[in-house]
Design a protein around this motif. Structure first.
Motif, PDB file in Angstrom:
ATOM      1  N   ASN A 104       0.869  -0.802  -0.238  1.00  0.00           N
ATOM      2  CA  ASN A 104       0.162  -0.042  -0.214  1.00  0.00           C
ATOM      3  C   ASN A 104       1.056   1.390   0.459  1.00  0.00           C
ATOM      4  OD1 ASN A 104      -0.929   1.533   1.712  1.00  0.00           O
ATOM      5  ND2 ASN A 104      -3.029   0.746   1.321  1.00  0.00           N
ATOM      6  N   PHE A 105       0.829   2.079  -0.836  1.00  0.00           N
ATOM      7  CA  PHE A 105       1.727   3.867  -1.213  1.00  0.00           C
ATOM      8  C   PHE A 105       1.329   4.341   0.235  1.00  0.00           C
ATOM      9  CE2 PHE A 105       2.306   2.854  -5.455  1.00  0.00           C
ATOM     10  CZ  PHE A 105       3.149   3.270  -5.845  1.00  0.00           C
ATOM     11  N   ASP A 106       0.566   4.035   0.892  1.00  0.00           N
ATOM     12  CA  ASP A 106       0.066   4.322   2.459  1.00  0.00           C
ATOM     13  C   ASP A 106       1.354   4.383   3.053  1.00  0.00           C
ATOM     14  OD1 ASP A 106      -1.353   6.909   1.242  1.00  0.00           O
ATOM     15  OD2 ASP A 106      -3.136   5.121   1.583  1.00  0.00           O
ATOM     16  N   VAL A 107       1.212   2.872   3.276  1.00  0.00           N
ATOM     17  CA  VAL A 107       2.679   2.281   4.072  1.00  0.00           C
ATOM     18  C   VAL A 107       3.910   2.696   3.702  1.00  0.00           C
ATOM     19  CG1 VAL A 107       2.896   0.256   5.248  1.00  0.00           C
ATOM     20  CG2 VAL A 107       0.813   0.352   5.150  1.00  0.00           C
ATOM     21  N   LEU A 108       3.995   2.725   2.501  1.00  0.00           N
ATOM     22  CA  LEU A 108       5.094   2.648   1.904  1.00  0.00           C
ATOM     23  C   LEU A 108       6.190   4.282   2.143  1.00  0.00           C
ATOM     24  CD1 LEU A 108       8.016   2.302   0.628  1.00  0.00           C
ATOM     25  CD2 LEU A 108       6.973   2.682  -1.502  1.00  0.00           C
ATOM     26  N   ILE A 109       5.106   5.057   2.277  1.00  0.00           N
ATOM     27  CA  ILE A 109       4.834   7.235   2.246  1.00  0.00           C
ATOM     28  C   ILE A 109       5.096   6.535   4.225  1.00  0.00           C
ATOM     29  CG2 ILE A 109       3.781   9.173   2.150  1.00  0.00           C
ATOM     30  CD1 ILE A 109       3.295   7.996  -0.173  1.00  0.00           C
ATOM     31  N   ALA A 110       4.560   6.384   4.684  1.00  0.00           N
ATOM     32  CA  ALA A 110       4.669   6.260   6.862  1.00  0.00           C
ATOM     33  C   ALA A 110       6.135   6.018   6.992  1.00  0.00           C
ATOM     34  CB  ALA A 110       3.863   5.306   7.037  1.00  0.00           C
ATOM     35  N   LYS A 111       6.514   4.867   5.921  1.00  0.00           N
ATOM     36  CA  LYS A 111       7.910   3.999   6.409  1.00  0.00           C
ATOM     37  C   LYS A 111       9.431   5.118   6.275  1.00  0.00           C
ATOM     38  CE  LYS A 111       7.182  -0.444   6.214  1.00  0.00           C
ATOM     39  NZ  LYS A 111       7.644  -1.363   7.734  1.00  0.00           N
ATOM     40  N   ILE A 112       8.782   5.438   4.861  1.00  0.00           N
ATOM     41  CA  ILE A 112       9.651   7.073   4.556  1.00  0.00           C
ATOM     42  C   ILE A 112       9.766   7.731   5.451  1.00  0.00           C
ATOM     43  CG2 ILE A 112      10.680   8.178   3.030  1.00  0.00           C
ATOM     44  CD1 ILE A 112       9.379   5.828   0.294  1.00  0.00           C
ATOM     45  N   GLN A 113       8.757   8.502   5.642  1.00  0.00           N
ATOM     46  CA  GLN A 113       8.469   9.895   6.437  1.00  0.00           C
ATOM     47  C   GLN A 113       9.244   9.286   7.778  1.00  0.00           C
ATOM     48  OE1 GLN A 113       4.475  10.172   6.039  1.00  0.00           O
ATOM     49  NE2 GLN A 113       4.680  12.230   4.419  1.00  0.00           N
ATOM     50  N   ALA A 114       8.769   8.508   8.531  1.00  0.00           N
ATOM     51  CA  ALA A 114       9.319   7.627   9.424  1.00  0.00           C
ATOM     52  C   ALA A 114      10.945   7.147   9.631  1.00  0.00           C
ATOM     53  CB  ALA A 114       8.609   6.263   9.926  1.00  0.00           C
ATOM     54  N   ILE A 115      11.315   6.844   8.528  1.00  0.00           N
ATOM     55  CA  ILE A 115      13.302   6.843   8.876  1.00  0.00           C
ATOM     56  C   ILE A 115      13.762   7.746   8.684  1.00  0.00           C
ATOM     57  CG2 ILE A 115      14.443   5.996   7.117  1.00  0.00           C
ATOM     58  CD1 ILE A 115      13.016   3.157   6.688  1.00  0.00           C
ATOM     59  N   LEU A 116      13.040   9.032   7.759  1.00  0.00           N
ATOM     60  CA  LEU A 116      13.974   9.855   7.361  1.00  0.00           C
ATOM     61  C   LEU A 116      13.726  11.334   8.762  1.00  0.00           C
ATOM     62  CD1 LEU A 116      12.581  11.031   3.757  1.00  0.00           C
ATOM     63  CD2 LEU A 116      14.990   9.872   4.363  1.00  0.00           C
ATOM     64  N   ARG A 117      12.327  11.180   8.977  1.00  0.00           N
ATOM     65  CA  ARG A 117      12.357  12.196  11.140  1.00  0.00           C
ATOM     66  C   ARG A 117      13.586  11.460  12.050  1.00  0.00           C
ATOM     67  NH1 ARG A 117       6.940  11.997  10.032  1.00  0.00           N
ATOM     68  NH2 ARG A 117       7.254   9.584  11.218  1.00  0.00           N
ATOM     69  N   ARG A 118      13.548  10.033  12.016  1.00  0.00           N
ATOM     70  CA  ARG A 118      13.986   9.471  12.790  1.00  0.00           C
ATOM     71  C   ARG A 118      15.604  10.313  12.218  1.00  0.00           C
ATOM     72  NH1 ARG A 118      12.922   4.354  11.676  1.00  0.00           N
ATOM     73  NH2 ARG A 118      15.194   3.404  11.463  1.00  0.00           N
ATOM     74  N   VAL A 119      15.907   9.574  11.032  1.00  0.00           N
ATOM     75  CA  VAL A 119      18.105   9.263  10.880  1.00  0.00           C
ATOM     76  C   VAL A 119      18.340  11.070  10.428  1.00  0.00           C
ATOM     77  CG1 VAL A 119      19.362   8.925   8.917  1.00  0.00           C
ATOM     78  CG2 VAL A 119      17.837   7.336   9.866  1.00  0.00           C
ATOM     79  N   TYR A 120      16.977  11.947  10.352  1.00  0.00           N
ATOM     80  CA  TYR A 120      17.169  13.366  10.170  1.00  0.00           C
ATOM     81  C   TYR A 120      17.139  14.552  11.483  1.00  0.00           C
ATOM     82  CZ  TYR A 120      19.380  11.264   6.142  1.00  0.00           C
ATOM     83  OH  TYR A 120      20.180  10.322   4.876  1.00  0.00           O
ATOM     84  N   ASN A 121      16.633  13.879  12.036  1.00  0.00           N
ATOM     85  CA  ASN A 121      16.128  14.636  13.133  1.00  0.00           C
ATOM     86  C   ASN A 121      16.610  15.051  14.660  1.00  0.00           C
ATOM     87  OD1 ASN A 121      14.191  16.242  11.641  1.00  0.00           O
ATOM     88  ND2 ASN A 121      12.427  15.118  11.586  1.00  0.00           N
TER      89      ASN A 121
END
Length: 230
Positions: A104-121
């Motif tokens: 599901n693209f919503d799940v993919l986007i949620a995973k990407i956002q979570a990773i980027l938020r965690r890694v770069y914030n």
């Protein structure tokens, strides 16, 4: 704008993913030469890598291993295979997450956002150094060192260690760790956390610190610290 290298040889799927992620203002980078990905990876310096397991020439596991030898960039695997060993292998090689096709693209986007938020914030926290059991933990550099040497951790491993030592001598539940790492339990399996903790312990073994990340069966994990008697 974050850049994402999408290593996918199915051009129809590549274009579909690119179109959907571009709507979220991500810059999507493709691969021209699947037999030699590293020069393109180095030149583009992406913020995140999405990589399929089944690729021409060499599989995604091979390229994950090579990328990890060059960089700690977050890696998210895509796979049409449903073998649990694929997910375990990807985590052991240093991937940050795994999603099975069709997704599901919503799940993919949620995973990407979570990773980027965690890694770069989280690296913007004011506290950049910690000492734990005589070791120096450098959050920004993703390293931990003591008199026995120094080891480099992945973003996930450092974040797990950070959470545990910020609450040293307290049990941190698996659910809290999962929420902190991936924002919500729905987007990660319980086994993924286990693999990451085991990988962290293996690295801490070099420094003689692995016994101090304790597993509390049915509860969670604890980073123990010597408590001085008064």
């Amino acid at each position: 704008m974050f850049s994402i290298m999408l290593i996918e040889d199915d051009m129809t799927l590549f274009q579909e993913i690119k179109d959907r992620l571009s709507q979220w203002s991500y810059d999507i980078i493709g691969v021209q030469d699947f037999s030699n990905i590293i020069p393109e990876f180095t030149a583009s310096a992406p913020d995140l890598v999405l990589i399929d397991i089944q690729l021409p020439k060499f599989d995604g596991f091979h390229w994950c291993r090579i990328i990890r030898s060059h960089s700690n960039v977050p890696i998210l695997f895509l796979s049409s295979r449903d073998h649990p060993t694929d997910m375990i292998m990807s985590m052991q090689l240093g991937a940050d997450d795994f999603i099975q096709k069709p997704f599901n693209f919503d799940v993919l986007i949620a995973k990407i956002q979570a990773i980027l938020r965690r890694v770069y914030n989280y690296n913007t926290d004011r506290i950049e150094l910690r000492t734990w059991r005589g070791a120096t933990v450098e959050y920004v550099k993703n390293t931990i060192s003591n008199e026995k040497g120094a080891v480099e951790l992945t973003k996930n491993e450092m974040y797990i260690l950070k959470i545990l030592i910020e609450q040293k001598n307290q049990i941190v539940s698996r659910e809290e760790l999962i929420r902190s790492l991936w924002d919500h339990e729905h987007f990660v399996s319980d086994n993924t956390l286990t693999v990451n903790v085991n990988r962290l312990r293996k690295k801490l073994e070099i420094l003689g610190l692995d016994p101090y990340i304790e597993t509390k069966v049915g509860q969670g994990y604890k980073a123990s610290e010597e408590v001085l008697s008064l």
